[in-house]
Enzyme design. Structure first.
Site, short mmCIF file in Angstrom:
data_model
loop_
_atom_site.label_atom_id
_atom_site.label_comp_id
_atom_site.label_asym_id
_atom_site.label_seq_id
_atom_site.Cartn_x
_atom_site.Cartn_y
_atom_site.Cartn_z
CE LYS A 185 -1.40 2.82 2.42
NZ LYS A 185 -1.41 4.19 1.93
CB ALA A 187 2.14 7.73 0.74
N GLY A 239 7.21 4.95 7.66
CA GLY A 239 6.67 6.19 8.28
C GLY A 239 7.03 6.88 9.84
CD GLU A 261 13.98 0.77 8.83
OE1 GLU A 261 14.74 1.82 9.45
OE2 GLU A 261 14.79 -0.06 8.40
NE ARG A 289 18.99 11.28 -0.67
CZ ARG A 289 19.10 9.96 0.12
NH1 ARG A 289 19.62 10.25 2.02
NH2 ARG A 289 18.69 9.06 -0.33
CB CYS A 295 13.54 9.50 7.83
SG CYS A 295 14.16 8.24 6.85
CD GLU A 392 10.82 13.14 11.05
OE1 GLU A 392 9.72 12.35 11.81
OE2 GLU A 392 11.73 12.47 10.56
P1 NAP Z 1 2.95 8.68 7.86
O1 NAP Z 1 2.04 9.32 7.57
O2 NAP Z 1 3.24 7.81 8.90
O3 NAP Z 1 2.36 7.15 6.83
C1 NAP Z 1 3.50 6.63 6.16
C2 NAP Z 1 2.04 5.55 5.25
O4 NAP Z 1 1.84 4.63 6.10
C3 NAP Z 1 1.63 5.63 4.26
O5 NAP Z 1 1.03 4.87 3.17
C4 NAP Z 1 0.04 5.64 4.99
O6 NAP Z 1 -1.51 5.89 4.21
C5 NAP Z 1 -0.30 5.01 6.36
N1 NAP Z 1 -0.79 5.36 7.01
C6 NAP Z 1 -1.34 5.51 7.45
N2 NAP Z 1 -2.16 5.54 9.07
C7 NAP Z 1 -2.26 4.08 8.29
C8 NAP Z 1 -3.27 3.37 9.74
N3 NAP Z 1 -3.72 4.17 10.43
N4 NAP Z 1 -2.69 1.93 9.28
C9 NAP Z 1 -1.99 1.69 8.10
N5 NAP Z 1 -0.93 2.51 7.30
C10 NAP Z 1 -1.29 3.89 8.21
O7 NAP Z 1 4.43 9.09 7.07
P2 NAP Z 1 4.23 9.80 5.71
O8 NAP Z 1 4.43 11.93 6.26
O9 NAP Z 1 3.97 9.45 4.76
O10 NAP Z 1 6.24 10.06 6.15
C11 NAP Z 1 7.01 10.80 7.05
C12 NAP Z 1 6.90 9.89 8.23
O11 NAP Z 1 7.60 8.82 7.41
C13 NAP Z 1 8.57 10.38 8.93
O12 NAP Z 1 8.53 10.91 10.26
C14 NAP Z 1 10.23 9.81 8.36
O13 NAP Z 1 10.69 10.56 9.87
C15 NAP Z 1 9.13 8.42 8.45
N6 NAP Z 1 10.13 7.85 7.32
C16 NAP Z 1 10.92 6.85 7.79
C17 NAP Z 1 12.12 6.52 7.09
C18 NAP Z 1 13.26 5.42 7.52
O14 NAP Z 1 13.30 4.31 6.87
N7 NAP Z 1 13.31 5.55 9.15
C19 NAP Z 1 12.19 6.46 5.82
C20 NAP Z 1 10.93 7.65 4.69
C21 NAP Z 1 10.28 8.36 5.68
P3 NAP Z 1 -1.85 7.59 3.81
O15 NAP Z 1 -0.67 7.61 2.99
O16 NAP Z 1 -2.79 7.15 2.96
O17 NAP Z 1 -1.82 7.77 5.18
#
Ligand code: NAP
Length: 489
Positions: A185, A187, A239, A261, A289, A295, A392
């Site tokens: 799934k 984003a 996420g 992650e 970048r 992240c 963050e």
């Molecule tokens: P997010 O809001 O947590 O969303 C990530 C993914 O989770 C999306 O596909 C989102 O779907 C889905 N999601 C949201 N609510 C959910 C739920 N209740 N159940 C299942 N899935 C759900 O994060 P984001 O804003 O897209 O990404 C930014 C974050 O990712 C930052 O905190 C960043 O640090 C982190 N990140 C970490 C890494 C790493 O490797 N550590 C790499 C990249 C990013 P929807 O889009 O449909 O809401």
């Protein structure tokens, strides 16, 4: 509307439906949701909006394909990945344009992500044929121990919008290599890149049902039943920590193996003996970048007081000179942030720091006009009470704090619930080793501003996550260990 014929064609060519068992379908109730261009706020296209029934159909397909896929020869799985690596590389320009349109980053950055993302396919194509076991005589000499590694089973992969391709290949690559089927799934803000990748994988020979793609705006409602269904054996999520924590709770019911992650809050420590020009070059990479939407982005700069002004001045010049604009335009280095909420959050964090006494050296103002732009911003004299010292930022903002003792810098760097990556600049080898050992993070960029590498174990400590992606351990996340005990007379 996309602006040129080429943009229109790239969007038109992408599959917009759900990919389940090798077929493309509409959502059961025919619903769709829109994908926007963040540089204009305008609609690019609509994609299928899966219902919980559609999510379950995707899991049915993954579960049905699991036994035959697990039995496929490792060489065959590896060759599919290798072909996919080549196809992604060949089509880098087209995929980069698609990614820039839905996510906003400049084309050069999209291309760099594609190179990085494709590497996971090449890396895991090579790992496929090296899944090894163990054979040994047990301690008493009367028995044998046979250890084997087998695919864990159907996986659920959930990816974020900031690296629309790489966060997918980092999971899909090892899952294919290990012999697992999957439901992915992407984003909701950036579903098109993964839909494009699914077509490429099919062209590379991936059998129907191995990779199923579900796009939805009812994410929680569609994902939770899958996580609670005993057929999913592995959840890999990238996420936010907030969502990750919720998914870990849901995973407890079936005692799912999880890879998480999650968020970061990377410190960037510049010691008094650092090469300031190199530190500034590294800071540009670690901060800018992906427009700071990474992240791994440097979130807090701790610079020794003796060189703080020189570092700040040079960083300010570089940041102030960056060209901001639509990612498709020639020479643009900073695209828009992904959506209005993201931009508002960045602006709020800067305003909070300024109210508390930080000094804006460049940027700091939301520009007028369409799109979700925010300028590269440097803040000096930032008080530790500012929210961005803890939260963050996920945007192009560099807050600078100063220190005089290494101990204080390390204490401040570690004073966070996150532990993904830390950056350290020093020319003294002993200090480099000593301080690297004390940094509480899964990765340390030592005199370099980037740590991402398909051949290395990417992942965080503390609330930045669980498990590792990439490197020789990356495939372990998708394998179960079994040992057979034998008596030998
Ligand atoms: P997010 O809001 O947590 O969303 C990530 C993914 O989770 C999306 O596909 C989102 O779907 C889905 N999601 C949201 N609510 C959910 C739920 N209740 N159940 C299942 N899935 C759900 O994060 P984001 O804003 O897209 O990404 C930014 C974050 O990712 C930052 O905190 C960043 O640090 C982190 N990140 C970490 C890494 C790493 O490797 N550590 C790499 C990249 C990013 P929807 O889009 O449909 O809401």
């Amino acid at each position: 509307m996309a602006e040129t014929d080429r943009e229109r064609r790239v969007i038109d060519e992408v599959t917009k439906g759900l990919i389940i068992g090798g077929s493309v379908r509409d959502a059961t109730d025919g619903r769709t949701f829109g994908v926007e261009d963040p540089s204009t706020g305008e609609l690019l296209c609509d994609v299928a909006d899966a219902s919980p029934e559609d999510g379950m159909a995707a899991l049915d397909a993954a579960a049905a394909a699991q036994p035959s896929w697990a039995a496929t020869a490792p060489r065959e799985r590896g060759e599919i990945l290798r072909r996919a690596f080549e196809l992604v590389t060949e089509r880098a320009d087209e995929i980069a344009l698609l990614m820039t349109l839905e996510m906003g980053k400049p084309l050069a950055e999209s291309k760099a992500e594609i190179t990085y993302a494709a590497e996971f396919f090449r890396w895991f194509s090579e790992e496929t044929v090296r899944i090894a076991g163990e054979w040994k005589v047990n301690a008493t000499g009367s028995g044998r121990v046979l250890v084997m590694r087998q695919p864990i089973g159907p996986c659920l992969l959930i990816t974020p919008w900031n690296f629309p391709l790489a966060m997918g290949t980092r999971k899909i690559g090892p899952a294919i290599a290990a012999g697992c089927t999957m439901v992915i799934k992407p984003a909701g803000l950036t579903p098109l890149t993964i839909l494009k990748l699914a077509d490429i994988l099919a062209e590379a020979g991936l059998p129907d049902g191995v990779l199923n793609v579900v796009t939805t705006s009812s994410t929680g409602k569609v994902m939770e039943p899958l996580i609670r269904d005993g057929r999913i054996r592995k959840l890999s999520f990238t996420g936010s920590t907030e969502v990750g924590r919720r998914l870990i709770e849901q995973s407890a019911e079936q005692v799912l193996k999880t890879s998480m992650e999650l968020g970061g809050n990377a410190p960037f420590v510049v010691c008094a003996d650092a090469d300031v020009d190199e530190a500034v070059a590294g800071a540009m990479l670690a901060k800018m970048r992906n427009i700071g939407e990474a992240c791994t982005a440097a979130n807090r700069f701790y610079v020794h007081a003796d060189i703080a002004e020189e570092f700040t001045k040079k960083l300010t010049e570089r940041m102030g000179d960056m060209r901001v604009g639509r990612g498709t335009e020639e020479g643009v280095e900073v695209g828009p942030l992904v959506e209005a909420d993201q931009r508002d959050k960045v602006a709020e964090l800067v305003d909070d720091a300024v109210q508390k006494g930080a000094v804006v050296r460049t940027g700091g103002e939301v520009p007028s006009g369409a799109g979700y732009f925010y300028p590269p911003t440097v803040l000096a004299d930032v008080p530790t009470s500012a929210r961005l010292a803890k939260e963050e930022i996920f945007g192009p903002v560099a807050p600078i704090f100063t220190f005089t003792e290494d101990d204080d810098a390390i204490r401040a760097a570690n004073d966070t619930e996150f532990g993904l990556v830390s950056y350290l600049y020093t020319r003294d080898l002993s200090r480099a080793v000593r301080l690297s050992e004390r940094l509480e993070a899964g990765m340390v960029g030592l005199n370099q501003g980037m740590v991402s590498n398909a051949g290395a174990p990417f992942g965080g400590w503390k609330q930045s996550g669980l498990g590792r992606e990439g490197g020789s351990v990356g495939i372990e996340e998708y394998l179960e260990i079994k040992y057979v005990a034998m008596t030998v007379e």
